[in-house]
Design an enzyme around this catalytic site. Structure first.
Site, mmCIF file in Angstrom:
data_model
loop_
_atom_site.group_PDB
_atom_site.id
_atom_site.type_symbol
_atom_site.label_atom_id
_atom_site.label_comp_id
_atom_site.label_asym_id
_atom_site.label_seq_id
_atom_site.Cartn_x
_atom_site.Cartn_y
_atom_site.Cartn_z
ATOM 1 C CG HIS A 187 71.223 -30.444 -17.613
ATOM 2 N ND1 HIS A 187 72.374 -31.179 -17.767
ATOM 3 C CD2 HIS A 187 70.216 -31.274 -17.954
ATOM 4 C CE1 HIS A 187 72.079 -32.393 -18.198
ATOM 5 N NE2 HIS A 187 70.755 -32.478 -18.311
ATOM 6 C CG ASP A 218 75.589 -30.570 -16.626
ATOM 7 O OD1 ASP A 218 74.750 -29.974 -15.922
ATOM 8 O OD2 ASP A 218 75.288 -31.334 -17.554
ATOM 9 C CB SER A 297 70.237 -35.551 -17.537
ATOM 10 O OG SER A 297 70.202 -35.357 -18.925
#
Length: 444
Positions: A187, A218, A297
């Site tokens: 993402h 992911d 992230s």
């Protein structure tokens, strides 16, 4: 009766007892009170009692007496004085100045040494003028300390920036190989319209290209145009235990080189996540209370030995959809064993394999005792069918992990690599049975 006076040595009677006449003055007979006393044969007084003759109670009162008086020294005849070589001499002016100077130097040196020793032992925070500002005790940390781990791992952590239609997406990543492969989240690079760039720990940057990505897990891999990089050391996420210390590293809220600490607060925390209109992601994640925010992230989750055991991916939040979320002490990371396997697939083939059990889940087993996940359909040639499972069976446990929701079964199956053998406990009607299922890769 005649006799001799034992006190003065003079015979003062004539033979026959008649007193001798007084001695006339003249040579050999000093007058009374003369300072010269009669001399003996050796030149000294004839008797050691001579000077006391005047007070002798046995003396003839009519006899003359001489008194010995101290001789008056003649000028020029005094003996030459002799100095004692061992006697202390009078200090000179140089000695008087040198002694206090040496004492002051010794006292200052001793005081400085004691002051430094007390400051080091006491951990004093004050700065001593003229002292070395880099005290050895403050500049060095043990390699196994959290500071030592951070110092060793941070050079392998990067900030990832990607241009997209919505602007610039920013996240974190870490170097997986010396030739420039970097692991990050899908993402972070999703929707990229141009080349990515990577900013290193020292502030330098380099362009990068997207090698491949797997939206469902992911995980994405990008390649940096630089060699000689320091890769991270990978750990074993299957060896973790709740309570193990961990560090989360990355660039939360664009704050590069940030390190936060926490513990593993849960394992195999199954989750379902995804953005509206995007792919649905399933996690059997490592849960931690280390502070993680937007921008973390793709960054590494590191164990107490400095080994990467997870990829920080998502957080739980109390805010409503569409609002900016922040850390509340619940963060989740993809286990590194799963992330490393997917990375190897992407580098080797350009895409990742998805692990499946060969069945579709239809809902929870609430209608049959409340626990478990019901199988809605089983593929005829799939792994579940090969192990004897049928539609309608309720999966109770997978490798000892209880199943309560469909998400649990999907997330845990995808955690394993294709070809892994898992133990399934299931219920068929009122009977409980076990089966060994060999998981497979999705034909897609």
């Amino acid at each position: 009766m005649g006799g001799t006076d034992v006190t003065d040595g003079w015979d003062w009677r004539q033979p026959g007892g008649t007193p001798a006449p007084a001695r006339p003055p003249g040579p050999g007979y000093p007058p009374v009170g003369s300072p010269q006393a009669p001399q003996g044969a050796g030149g000294g007084p004839t008797s050691p009692w001579w000077s006391d003759a005047l007070t002798d109670p046995w003396r003839d009162p009519g006899a003359p007496a001489a008194v010995v008086l101290p001789a008056i020294p003649t000028p020029g005849t005094e003996p030459e004085p002799v100095s004692d070589p061992d006697a202390p001499g009078r200090p000179t002016l140089r000695q008087l100045l040198l002694i206090p100077l040496i004492t002051a130097l010794l006292a200052g040196s001793l005081g400085g040494a004691l002051g430094y020793a007390f400051a080091v032992r006491g951990g004093g925070a004050g700065t001593v003028l003229g002292a070395d500002p880099q005290a050895p005790g403050l500049a060095q940390r043990r390699p196994e300390s959290l500071a030592g781990v951070a110092e060793r791992v941070l050079p392998s952590v990067v900030t990832v920036r990607v241009a997209s239609l919505g602007g610039t997406s920013e996240g974190s990543g870490f170097i997986a190989s010396a030739d420039g492969h970097v692991i990050t989240n899908d993402h972070v690079v999703a929707g990229a319209t141009g080349k990515a760039s990577v900013i290193f720990n020292d502030g330098s940057s380099a362009p990068a290209t997207v090698v491949g990505q797997d939206p469902e897990s992911d995980i994405a891999v990008i390649k940096v145009s630089r060699t000689g990089l320091r890769p991270v050391e990978f750990g074993d996420s299957d060896a973790l235990a709740v309570g193990d210390p961990v560090l989360a590293m990355g660039s939360p809220l664009s704050l590069a080189n940030t390190v936060t600490a926490g513990i593993v607060s849960a394992l195999d925390r199954t989750m379902r996540a995804g953005e509206p209109g995007g792919p649905t992601r399933y996690y059997a994640a490592i849960q931690t209370d280390a502070a993680v925010n937007h921008g973390n992230s793709g960054g590494p989750l590191v164990d107490g030995a400095g080994r990467v055991i997870g990829v920080n991916s998502t957080i739980k939040s109390l805010v409503s959809d569409g609002q900016e979320a922040g850390n509340i002490g619940l963060a989740f990371a993809i286990p590194i064993n799963q992330a490393k396997r997917i990375t190897q697939d992407i580098i080797g083939t350009g895409k990742a394999r998805r692990t499946v059990i060969g069945a579709q889940v239809g809902g929870s087993g609430a209608g049959n005792g409340g626990a478990g996940v019901r199988l809605a359909a089983v593929e005829p040639s799939g792994p579940a069918a090969g192990a004897g499972l049928r539609a309608g069976d309720v999966i109770l446990k997978l490798n000892g992990r209880p199943m309560n929701e469909p998400t649990d079964l999907i997330a845990l199956v995808r955690k394993f690599a294709p070809g892994a053998v898992v133990t399934v406990e299931y219920r068929r009607g009122s009977d409980r049975q076990n089966a060994s299922v060999t998981l497979a890769a999705d034909a897609k």
